[in-house]
Design an enzyme around this catalytic site. Structure first.
Site, PDB file in Angstrom:
ATOM      1  N   ARG A 171       0.627  -1.122   0.375  1.00 23.39           N
ATOM      2  CA  ARG A 171       0.453   0.009   0.078  1.00 23.39           C
ATOM      3  C   ARG A 171       1.059   1.244  -0.070  1.00 23.39           C
ATOM      4  NH1 ARG A 171      -2.319  -3.916   2.674  1.00 23.39           N
ATOM      5  NH2 ARG A 171      -4.744  -4.411   1.829  1.00 23.39           N
ATOM      6  N   HIS A 177      -0.505  -2.286  -4.457  1.00 18.15           N
ATOM      7  CA  HIS A 177      -0.411  -3.288  -5.627  1.00 18.15           C
ATOM      8  C   HIS A 177      -0.012  -2.894  -6.996  1.00 18.15           C
ATOM      9  CE1 HIS A 177      -0.338  -6.413  -1.966  1.00 18.15           C
ATOM     10  NE2 HIS A 177      -0.985  -7.050  -2.301  1.00 18.15           N
ATOM     11  N   HIS A 210       2.716 -12.319  -5.505  1.00 16.80           N
ATOM     12  CA  HIS A 210       1.354 -13.226  -5.166  1.00 16.80           C
ATOM     13  C   HIS A 210       1.255 -14.180  -4.786  1.00 16.80           C
ATOM     14  CE1 HIS A 210      -1.672 -11.809  -2.349  1.00 16.80           C
ATOM     15  NE2 HIS A 210      -1.344 -10.192  -2.145  1.00 16.80           N
ATOM     16  N   ASP A 241      -2.100  -9.492   8.416  1.00 22.49           N
ATOM     17  CA  ASP A 241      -2.281  -8.762   6.878  1.00 22.49           C
ATOM     18  C   ASP A 241      -1.007  -7.785   7.518  1.00 22.49           C
ATOM     19  OD1 ASP A 241      -2.007  -8.179   4.193  1.00 22.49           O
ATOM     20  OD2 ASP A 241      -3.615  -7.730   4.450  1.00 22.49           O
ATOM     21  N   GLU A 243       5.010 -12.288   0.669  1.00 19.88           N
ATOM     22  CA  GLU A 243       5.127 -11.301  -0.279  1.00 19.88           C
ATOM     23  C   GLU A 243       6.602 -10.542   0.205  1.00 19.88           C
ATOM     24  OE1 GLU A 243       1.862  -9.060  -0.730  1.00 19.88           O
ATOM     25  OE2 GLU A 243       1.055 -10.827   0.286  1.00 19.88           O
TER      26      GLU A 243
HETATM   27  C1  GLA Z   1      -2.037  -8.051   0.389  1.00 22.76           C
HETATM   28  C2  GLA Z   1      -2.706  -7.490   0.833  1.00 22.76           C
HETATM   29  C3  GLA Z   1      -4.303  -8.103   1.147  1.00 22.76           C
HETATM   30  C4  GLA Z   1      -5.003  -8.203   0.661  1.00 22.76           C
HETATM   31  C5  GLA Z   1      -3.739  -9.086  -0.985  1.00 22.76           C
HETATM   32  C6  GLA Z   1      -5.099  -9.555  -1.853  1.00 22.76           C
HETATM   33  O1  GLA Z   1      -1.428  -9.383   0.648  1.00 22.76           O
HETATM   34  O2  GLA Z   1      -1.830  -7.137   1.937  1.00 22.76           O
HETATM   35  O3  GLA Z   1      -4.755  -7.157   2.289  1.00 22.76           O
HETATM   36  O4  GLA Z   1      -4.837  -6.896  -0.178  1.00 22.76           O
HETATM   37  O5  GLA Z   1      -2.845  -8.688  -1.288  1.00 22.76           O
HETATM   38  O6  GLA Z   1      -6.374  -9.388  -1.553  1.00 22.76           O
END
Ligand code: GLA
Length: 393
Positions: free
Chosen positions: A117, A142, A216, A288, A358
């Protein structure tokens, strides 16, 4: 834009030499007996605008197999053996191109120009403010509405010492999705004969820009996605993570892991603490977040390969070790899989049926000069590499 004459990949951690792409496809197509390691090409479908897209199948000498399409650089399947030698697919995805085009939560894709982000979809670089799409609440995620995961890449298969590779390249034009600079990109996927699935990224730009490429894949080491991933045992080589606000933008400081549900310094089932009463877990609806890799403890600087994470799935015995040149790793526990994605073989992916690790720079780095920099200036080459090593125990 003037094309780089050097092989960009040569500047990355290339375990294999750069080869001319044409050779291999001719060799493999003309041979009646498959080689030990092999790469083949078949049609994957046609995009709504009429562009044909291909599927490349990479096989190593032990029978591990990766299927990759040049649409989004998506890893469509990755087959590895369990402890009984049974090969199964360990990534989530779809059977058809049309499904990827219709609704893909980044299954298997190359993510860019900026993975993760950027707060409020804007940044200022060399005195100029750039505005990006707000495609995740009020933030940019992304790479925007049409990120690299939705681009068609030029593909060239090649064979190198110890494995097979696929080079994907494209030029992301100046101001694509709001980012400055014509960006020449190259991503090399390799499947080596020592069971490593490796991704090498390189790029050059004619204007200063920000770049943070990642991959991803949603992994589920049970094989063919039999159940959720909560029983997978995870170990992250990190002592601190980045707490976020409710929009998942880092607050700007690192928090030590000890005593928190985020502590994976010792191997721990993903599900053990995932429902703990913790504001950060509430914000992410699970994990996350970006973990800061503990490179200094091993005296390994950013830019050099470092073992970031190990995942073990007890029932199948599958082990995946992820090493990277990046300073951070976003661990996403598949919290937004909610049963609406009907995946390969008709399997419906429920909540937490896949996890992503990631490798990347920190989220929102363009707005944080104190983080490791993500600026790529003209005359410099961006390079990054991540290796997934497969074994069983
Ligand atoms: C990343 C983001 C998540 C989500 C996924 C896709 O990993 O950090 O919050 O948006 O991608 O769904």
């Amino acid at each position: 834009m003037k094309m780089l004459t050097t092989c960009l990949a040569a500047t990355v951690l290339v375990l294999s030499a750069c080869h001319s792409a044409g050779d291999l496809s001719t060799k493999t197509q003309n041979q009646s007996q498959p080689m030990e390691e092999n790469i083949t090409k078949s049609p994957f479908g046609t995009l709504p605008d009429g562009t044909s897209v291909d599927l490349y199948t990479l096989t190593n000498k032990n029978g591990l197999e990766a299927k990759i399409t040049n649409y989004g650089g998506i890893v469509v399947s990755l087959k590895t053996p369990d402890r009984n030698g049974k090969f199964e697919d360990i990534v989530l995805g779809y059977d058809s191109l049309a499904q990827y085009v219709a609704d893909n939560p980044y299954f298997g894709a190359i993510v860019g120009r900026y993975g993760n982000r950027i707060a409020k979809g804007r940044f200022t670089l060399e005195g100029k403010t750039y505005t990006l799409a707000k495609n995740n609440g009020e933030n940019h995620l992304h790479g925007g509405l049409k990120g690299f995961d939705k681009a068609v890449w030029e593909a060239s298969p090649f064979k190198a010492n110890g494995g097979v590779s696929l080079t994907l390249s494209r030029i992301s034009p100046d101001m694509e999705e709001g980012y400055p600079g014509n960006l020449e990109l190259r991503v090399i996927y390799s499947l080596t004969n020592d069971d490593k699935f490796q991704i090498e990224y390189s790029a050059a730009s004619d204007k200063s820009t920000h770049i943070n490429l990642t991959h991803h894949s949603y992994f589920n080491l049970t094989g063919n996605a039999k159940r959720d991933i909560l029983g997978h045992v995870l170990n992250i080589n990190s002592r601190a993570y980045m707490p976020v606000d409710s929009g998942l933008i880092p607050l700007g400081f690192y928090k030590m892991l000890a005593g928190t549900p985020f502590d994976f310094q010792q191997p721990k089932p993903i599900g053990q603490d995932i429902n703990a009463a913790d504001e950060q877990l509430k914000f992410g609806q699970g994990y996350d977040h970006c973990w800061v890799l503990t490179r200094e403890a091993a005296a390994i600087p950013d830019g050099k390969m470092f073992l970031a994470a190990t995942v073990y799935e007890p029932e199948s015995g599958r082990v995946m070790e992820i090493s990277t040149t990046e300073p951070g790793i976003q661990f996403y526990s598949g919290n937004f899989l909610d049963g609406k994605y009907k995946g390969k073989g008709g399997v419906v992916y429920q909540d937490r049926w896949g996890f992503c690790l990631e490798t990347q720079h920190m989220p929102d780095s363009p707005n944080h000069p104190e983080y490791p920099p993500t600026v790529l200036s003209p005359g410099f080459i961006y390079s990054s590499a991540t290796v997934h090593k497969f074994s069983v125990k």
